[in-house]
Design a protein around this motif. Structure first.
Motif, PDB file in Angstrom:
ATOM      1  N   UNK A 185      -6.037  48.449 -57.180  1.00  0.00           N
ATOM      2  CA  UNK A 185      -6.999  47.443 -57.638  1.00  0.00           C
ATOM      3  C   UNK A 185      -6.932  46.144 -56.844  1.00  0.00           C
ATOM      4  N   UNK A 186      -5.753  45.739 -56.399  1.00  0.00           N
ATOM      5  CA  UNK A 186      -5.641  44.453 -55.707  1.00  0.00           C
ATOM      6  C   UNK A 186      -6.471  44.368 -54.418  1.00  0.00           C
ATOM      7  N   UNK A 187      -6.427  45.350 -53.509  1.00  0.00           N
ATOM      8  CA  UNK A 187      -7.287  45.241 -52.325  1.00  0.00           C
ATOM      9  C   UNK A 187      -8.777  45.245 -52.669  1.00  0.00           C
ATOM     10  N   UNK A 188      -9.140  46.025 -53.678  1.00  0.00           N
ATOM     11  CA  UNK A 188     -10.551  46.052 -54.091  1.00  0.00           C
ATOM     12  C   UNK A 188     -10.933  44.706 -54.702  1.00  0.00           C
ATOM     13  N   UNK A 189     -10.009  44.078 -55.410  1.00  0.00           N
ATOM     14  CA  UNK A 189     -10.283  42.752 -55.969  1.00  0.00           C
ATOM     15  C   UNK A 189     -10.408  41.711 -54.869  1.00  0.00           C
ATOM     16  N   UNK A 190      -9.665  41.854 -53.792  1.00  0.00           N
ATOM     17  CA  UNK A 190      -9.828  40.932 -52.665  1.00  0.00           C
ATOM     18  C   UNK A 190     -11.212  41.083 -52.034  1.00  0.00           C
ATOM     19  N   UNK A 191     -11.690  42.301 -51.915  1.00  0.00           N
ATOM     20  CA  UNK A 191     -13.049  42.529 -51.396  1.00  0.00           C
ATOM     21  C   UNK A 191     -14.081  41.913 -52.344  1.00  0.00           C
ATOM     22  N   UNK A 192     -13.872  42.113 -53.650  1.00  0.00           N
ATOM     23  CA  UNK A 192     -14.797  41.544 -54.631  1.00  0.00           C
ATOM     24  C   UNK A 192     -14.793  40.018 -54.575  1.00  0.00           C
ATOM     25  N   UNK A 193     -13.612  39.429 -54.407  1.00  0.00           N
ATOM     26  CA  UNK A 193     -13.527  37.969 -54.311  1.00  0.00           C
ATOM     27  C   UNK A 193     -14.214  37.465 -53.045  1.00  0.00           C
ATOM     28  N   UNK A 194     -14.077  38.180 -51.940  1.00  0.00           N
ATOM     29  CA  UNK A 194     -14.753  37.795 -50.703  1.00  0.00           C
ATOM     30  C   UNK A 194     -16.268  37.862 -50.885  1.00  0.00           C
ATOM     31  N   UNK A 195     -16.750  38.942 -51.484  1.00  0.00           N
ATOM     32  CA  UNK A 195     -18.197  39.053 -51.729  1.00  0.00           C
ATOM     33  C   UNK A 195     -18.687  37.959 -52.665  1.00  0.00           C
ATOM     34  N   UNK A 196     -17.876  37.641 -53.656  1.00  0.00           N
ATOM     35  CA  UNK A 196     -18.260  36.595 -54.597  1.00  0.00           C
ATOM     36  C   UNK A 196     -18.304  35.228 -53.925  1.00  0.00           C
ATOM     37  N   UNK A 197     -17.386  34.981 -53.004  1.00  0.00           N
ATOM     38  CA  UNK A 197     -17.396  33.708 -52.283  1.00  0.00           C
ATOM     39  C   UNK A 197     -18.563  33.616 -51.304  1.00  0.00           C
ATOM     40  N   UNK A 198     -18.994  34.725 -50.753  1.00  0.00           N
ATOM     41  CA  UNK A 198     -20.115  34.740 -49.809  1.00  0.00           C
ATOM     42  C   UNK A 198     -21.477  34.812 -50.503  1.00  0.00           C
ATOM     43  N   UNK A 199     -21.495  35.172 -51.764  1.00  0.00           N
ATOM     44  CA  UNK A 199     -22.769  35.385 -52.455  1.00  0.00           C
ATOM     45  C   UNK A 199     -23.616  34.125 -52.648  1.00  0.00           C
ATOM     46  N   UNK A 200     -23.073  32.913 -52.702  1.00  0.00           N
ATOM     47  CA  UNK A 200     -23.971  31.759 -52.822  1.00  0.00           C
ATOM     48  C   UNK A 200     -24.953  31.632 -51.654  1.00  0.00           C
ATOM     49  N   UNK A 201     -24.645  32.266 -50.526  1.00  0.00           N
ATOM     50  CA  UNK A 201     -25.601  32.244 -49.414  1.00  0.00           C
ATOM     51  C   UNK A 201     -26.869  33.013 -49.763  1.00  0.00           C
ATOM     52  N   UNK A 202     -26.780  33.928 -50.726  1.00  0.00           N
ATOM     53  CA  UNK A 202     -27.980  34.643 -51.167  1.00  0.00           C
ATOM     54  C   UNK A 202     -28.923  33.712 -51.919  1.00  0.00           C
ATOM     55  N   UNK A 203     -28.418  32.584 -52.374  1.00  0.00           N
ATOM     56  CA  UNK A 203     -29.244  31.629 -53.107  1.00  0.00           C
ATOM     57  C   UNK A 203     -29.871  30.585 -52.193  1.00  0.00           C
ATOM     58  N   UNK A 204     -29.653  30.656 -50.893  1.00  0.00           N
ATOM     59  CA  UNK A 204     -30.208  29.668 -49.970  1.00  0.00           C
ATOM     60  C   UNK A 204     -31.729  29.672 -49.980  1.00  0.00           C
ATOM     61  N   UNK A 205     -32.326  30.823 -50.168  1.00  0.00           N
ATOM     62  CA  UNK A 205     -33.784  30.900 -50.125  1.00  0.00           C
ATOM     63  C   UNK A 205     -34.428  30.574 -51.463  1.00  0.00           C
TER      64      UNK A 205
END
Length: 135
Positions: free
Chosen positions: A47-67
């Motif tokens: 679970x820990x590596x998958x949670x790191x991927x999820x945290x990375x996606x969550x940190x990058x997701x505000x860029x989806x709100x740029x438009x």
């Protein structure tokens, strides 16, 4: 010749087992199994590596709100980011949950409970990707 006197034994059997038998039965169930720690440790290590991927996606997701503008609101994306954050926090908190049931219950319960953090993490990633528009 005299006959020996036998002690009288009650003829009725007691319907309840003696307290010592019941205590030993519960004591056996409360004893930890051998190698009980393998399932929760495996669950955490997966679970820990998958949670790191999820945290990375969550940190990058505000860029989806740029438009997002007043003319083009992104309500579904904002809701998905919030839901993914809550699910990821629950997944982090649930890393400690599998240890007690895995020690005290059966092997199946230990494995099943050890999959809770991984399931919450995958739900977080799925919610995030669906809300951004990849799903």
């Amino acid at each position: 010749m005299s006959t020996p006197v036998r002690p009288q034994v009650p003829t009725q059997s007691s319907p309840m087992p003696s307290p010592s038998a019941a205590e030993s039965r519960f004591a056996d169930r409360a004893q930890p199994r051998r190698k009980w720690w393998i399932a929760p440790l495996g669950g955490v290590l997966v679970a820990l590596p998958v949670q790191l991927v999820a945290a990375f996606l969550l940190l990058m997701s505000p860029m989806a709100l740029d438009s997002c503008t007043a003319a083009n609101p992104c309500g579904r994306t904002e809701g998905a980011i919030g839901a993914a954050l809550v699910l990821l926090l629950l997944a982090l908190l649930s890393l400690g949950v599998p240890w007690y049931p895995a020690k005290r219950k059966s092997l199946g319960v230990g494995i099943g409970v050890s999959l809770i953090p991984l399931g919450l993490t995958l739900a977080s990633i799925g919610t995030l990707l669906f809300g951004i528009g990849f799903g």
